[in-house]
Write an enzyme that holds these catalytic residues in place. Structure first.
Site, PDB file in Angstrom:
ATOM      1  CD  GLU A  79     -44.576 -43.511  30.802  1.00 42.96           C
ATOM      2  OE1 GLU A  79     -44.271 -42.710  29.882  1.00 42.96           O
ATOM      3  OE2 GLU A  79     -43.845 -43.735  31.789  1.00 42.96           O
ATOM      4  CB  CYS A 141     -43.250 -50.459  30.697  1.00 45.93           C
ATOM      5  SG  CYS A 141     -42.964 -51.317  32.250  1.00 45.93           S
ATOM      6  CG  HIS A 165     -43.118 -46.554  34.076  1.00 39.12           C
ATOM      7  ND1 HIS A 165     -43.029 -46.135  32.769  1.00 39.12           N
ATOM      8  CD2 HIS A 165     -42.584 -47.814  34.107  1.00 39.12           C
ATOM      9  CE1 HIS A 165     -42.463 -47.105  32.043  1.00 39.12           C
ATOM     10  NE2 HIS A 165     -42.195 -48.123  32.833  1.00 39.12           N
TER      11      HIS A 165
HETATM   12  N1  PCA Z   1     -40.873 -52.491  34.281  1.00 36.86           N
HETATM   13  C1  PCA Z   1     -40.129 -52.693  33.071  1.00 36.86           C
HETATM   14  C2  PCA Z   1     -40.592 -53.991  32.522  1.00 36.86           C
HETATM   15  C3  PCA Z   1     -41.366 -54.645  33.612  1.00 36.86           C
HETATM   16  C4  PCA Z   1     -41.566 -53.599  34.614  1.00 36.86           C
HETATM   17  O1  PCA Z   1     -42.270 -53.702  35.639  1.00 36.86           O
HETATM   18  C5  PCA Z   1     -40.246 -51.523  32.115  1.00 36.86           C
HETATM   19  O2  PCA Z   1     -40.318 -50.371  32.584  1.00 36.86           O
HETATM   20  O3  PCA Z   1     -40.231 -51.703  30.894  1.00 36.86           O
END
Ligand code: PCA
Length: 214
Positions: A79, A141, A165
């Site tokens: 990100e 996140c 992610h």
């Molecule tokens: N993914 C979610 C919240 C917790 C997670 O593992 C997100 O992408 O916000």
């Protein structure tokens, strides 16, 4: 130096969260000159923030790398930016903010302070599909990434912060019932996700130590 790797517990329809598993697996490991502290956060705006900020103040990590599951994503996403918005839920405490600021006095956004492009290149060199992502979403996140960047900025801590992610694990995809266009969702073996996070940490440490030499 100490490195935080944060992940999340399962939430909603997801009964397994590879990000939390990776945080647990890396907890206590030594990567280069750093020791990893793995934190598994609840998918709760209120509680995740408390746990994270208390841990930052208690341990003053040099690096914080957040990890989260992005269902249906095809590869690792490093990100670029965290925005001052909460617009997703409900979280596990049934809180569902709509268009709310994380901090009404905070800046609109923070850029990650880790070498995102170098991490992506290094992951790909190692055969791990990865891209730079320009949105971490508006749920937990993005929230955890913003909270960490905002806290270290307010406190003037010398801490690098980033967020990655990850897709479903292969086993997780194989357990899914619902199909997307007649297929199961994209996935990656947990071992490869873990290796990817280790490589990211190595790159961040490498950049810090390189900076030191000059
Ligand atoms: N993914 C979610 C919240 C917790 C997670 O593992 C997100 O992408 O916000």
């Amino acid at each position: 130096m100490e490195v935080f790797v944060t992940g999340f517990e399962p939430w909603g329809e997801e009964d397994y969260n590879p990000s939390g598993e990776v945080a647990k697996r890396l907890d206590g490991q030594v990567i280069g000159s750093a020791r990893v502290r793995g934190l598994v956060l609840p998918v709760s705006y209120k509680r995740a923030k408390e746990i994270l900020i208390n841990a930052i103040d208690a341990h003053r990590p040099r690096i914080i790398l957040g990890v989260g599951l992005a269902p249906n994503t095809t590869c690792i996403r490093v990100e670029r930016v965290a925005i001052n918005v909460m617009d997703g839920g409900p979280d596990v405490d049934d809180y569902k903010p709509v268009d709310e600021p994380i901090d009404p006095n905070g800046p609109a956004a923070y850029f990650a302070t880790i070498p995102i492009r170098r991490i992506v290149e290094k992951l790909k060199e190692n055969g791990i599909p990865a891209v730079i992502s320009n949105s971490a979403g508006t749920f937990l996140c993005n929230f955890v990434m913003y909270c960490a960047l905002h806290h270290v900025a307010l406190k003037n801590y010398d801490t690098r912060v980033g967020f990655i992610h990850v897709p479903y694990t292969s086993q997780q995809s194989a357990r899914k019932q619902k199909t997307f266009m007649g297929m199961l969702p994209p996935s990656m073996p947990l071992e490869l996700i873990e290796k990817g996070i280790r490589i990211a940490v190595e790159e961040i440490i490498g950049e810090l130590e390189h900076k030191h030499e000059h």
